[in-house]
Design a protein around this motif. Structure first.
Motif, PDB file in Angstrom:
ATOM      1  N   SER A 151      -7.341  26.734  63.090  1.00 14.94           N
ATOM      2  CA  SER A 151      -8.763  26.539  63.391  1.00 14.94           C
ATOM      3  C   SER A 151      -8.969  25.057  63.659  1.00 14.94           C
ATOM      4  O   SER A 151      -8.398  24.209  62.962  1.00 14.94           O
ATOM      5  CB  SER A 151      -9.605  26.986  62.199  1.00 14.94           C
ATOM      6  N   ALA A 152      -9.788  24.742  64.671  1.00 14.08           N
ATOM      7  CA  ALA A 152     -10.059  23.347  65.000  1.00 14.08           C
ATOM      8  C   ALA A 152     -10.802  22.657  63.869  1.00 14.08           C
ATOM      9  O   ALA A 152     -11.674  23.245  63.245  1.00 14.08           O
ATOM     10  CB  ALA A 152     -10.866  23.259  66.283  1.00 14.08           C
ATOM     11  N   MET A 153     -10.433  21.417  63.620  1.00 16.93           N
ATOM     12  CA  MET A 153     -11.119  20.615  62.626  1.00 16.93           C
ATOM     13  C   MET A 153     -12.307  19.931  63.308  1.00 16.93           C
ATOM     14  O   MET A 153     -12.320  19.760  64.526  1.00 16.93           O
ATOM     15  CB  MET A 153     -10.176  19.539  62.071  1.00 16.93           C
ATOM     16  N   GLY A 211      -4.145  18.050  71.882  1.00 17.49           N
ATOM     17  CA  GLY A 211      -4.618  16.845  71.216  1.00 17.49           C
ATOM     18  C   GLY A 211      -5.601  17.089  70.092  1.00 17.49           C
ATOM     19  O   GLY A 211      -5.882  16.195  69.303  1.00 17.49           O
ATOM     20  N   THR A 212      -6.135  18.306  69.996  1.00 18.58           N
ATOM     21  CA  THR A 212      -7.115  18.639  68.960  1.00 18.58           C
ATOM     22  C   THR A 212      -6.424  18.760  67.606  1.00 18.58           C
ATOM     23  O   THR A 212      -5.365  19.362  67.487  1.00 18.58           O
ATOM     24  CB  THR A 212      -7.821  19.971  69.287  1.00 18.58           C
ATOM     25  N   ILE A 228       2.071  20.947  66.307  1.00 21.82           N
ATOM     26  CA  ILE A 228       3.045  20.202  65.517  1.00 21.82           C
ATOM     27  C   ILE A 228       2.393  19.930  64.167  1.00 21.82           C
ATOM     28  O   ILE A 228       1.238  19.505  64.104  1.00 21.82           O
ATOM     29  CB  ILE A 228       3.508  18.919  66.230  1.00 21.82           C
ATOM     30  N   VAL A 229       3.130  20.258  63.110  1.00 27.27           N
ATOM     31  CA  VAL A 229       2.615  20.150  61.740  1.00 27.27           C
ATOM     32  C   VAL A 229       3.581  19.304  60.929  1.00 27.27           C
ATOM     33  O   VAL A 229       4.800  19.497  61.013  1.00 27.27           O
ATOM     34  CB  VAL A 229       2.473  21.551  61.101  1.00 27.27           C
ATOM     35  N   GLY A 260       0.187  22.413  72.828  1.00 28.43           N
ATOM     36  CA  GLY A 260       0.094  23.374  73.924  1.00 28.43           C
ATOM     37  C   GLY A 260      -1.145  24.218  73.689  1.00 28.43           C
ATOM     38  O   GLY A 260      -1.307  24.797  72.615  1.00 28.43           O
ATOM     39  N   THR A 261      -2.060  24.246  74.640  1.00 27.87           N
ATOM     40  CA  THR A 261      -3.370  24.884  74.468  1.00 27.87           C
ATOM     41  C   THR A 261      -3.296  26.236  73.773  1.00 27.87           C
ATOM     42  O   THR A 261      -2.475  27.080  74.114  1.00 27.87           O
ATOM     43  CB  THR A 261      -4.074  25.038  75.823  1.00 27.87           C
TER      44      THR A 261
END
Length: 72
Positions: free
Chosen positions: A67-69, A50-51, A26-27, A15-16
């Motif tokens: 944080s985005a990878m 999806g990121t 989800i982890v 979810g954005t």
């Protein structure tokens, strides 16, 4: 689960995540996959569904800062 065991785990945005939004990720944790409420670590970053992300802070029981990878 303590703060140090969550920090550094990878997840995927479901979810954005972004300014003014409570996102969701989800982890993979505790032998399965769990959903967490998520906020951007920078506070200004927008991270789309999806990121792949990295957990940089954990606030029990179900909130993470991510944080985005790979530069987003």
């Amino acid at each position: 689960m303590d703060d140090t065991s969550m920090v550094g785990l990878m997840g995927r945005v479901t979810g954005t995540v972004g300014p003014g939004l409570v996102g969701e990720v989800i982890v993979r944790v505790r032998g399965g996959a769990e959903h967490f409420l998520a906020y951007a670590a920078t506070g200004t970053e927008r991270i789309e569904r999806g990121t792949m992300v990295t957990v940089v802070e954990y606030l029990p029981p179900r909130t993470v800062y991510v944080s985005a990878m790979y530069g987003g």
